[in-house]
Design a protein around this motif. Structure first.
Motif: not given
Length: 77
Positions: A14-18, A44-48
Motif C-alpha cells: 500500500e502507499t504511504v500517506e504519512v 512473513l511476506g505481506n505484513t501490517e
C-alpha cells in the motif's frame, strides 16, 4: 471493544500517506516517506505496518522563520 481494535493498519504494497517511522508485525522499524510503498517482510511476506513516530519538519538551522517575527509599526508590509 475499544476503537483501537477497529482500526485497519496499512499492509505491504500500500502507499504511504504519512511520512514517519513504521514498525511491522515482526518488530522491524523503517523510515518511510509519503508516496513510497510499504515493503514486504522477507520472512512473513505481506505484513501490517503501524506508525511509531511521526516525521516533523523543524527549523534545524537554529533560526526563526522570518514570517514568525512580528513587524514593527513603522515597517511597510
Amino acid at each position: 471493544m475499544s476503537s483501537k481494535n477497529k482500526d485497519m493498519l496499512p499492509i505491504s504494497r500500500e502507499t504511504v500517506e504519512v511520512e514517519g517511522v513504521y514498525e511491522n508485525e515482526s518488530g522491524q522499524e523503517q523510515y518511510l516517506r509519503r508516496g513510497e510503498e510499504f515493503p514486504a517482510d522477507l520472512v512473513l511476506g505481506n505484513t501490517e505496518w503501524e506508525m511509531t513516530e511521526l516525521a516533523l519538519e523543524n527549523h534545524s538551522d537554529g533560526q526563526t522563520d522570518k514570517r514568525l517575527i512580528p513587524k514593527k509599526d513603522n515597517e511597510n508590509t
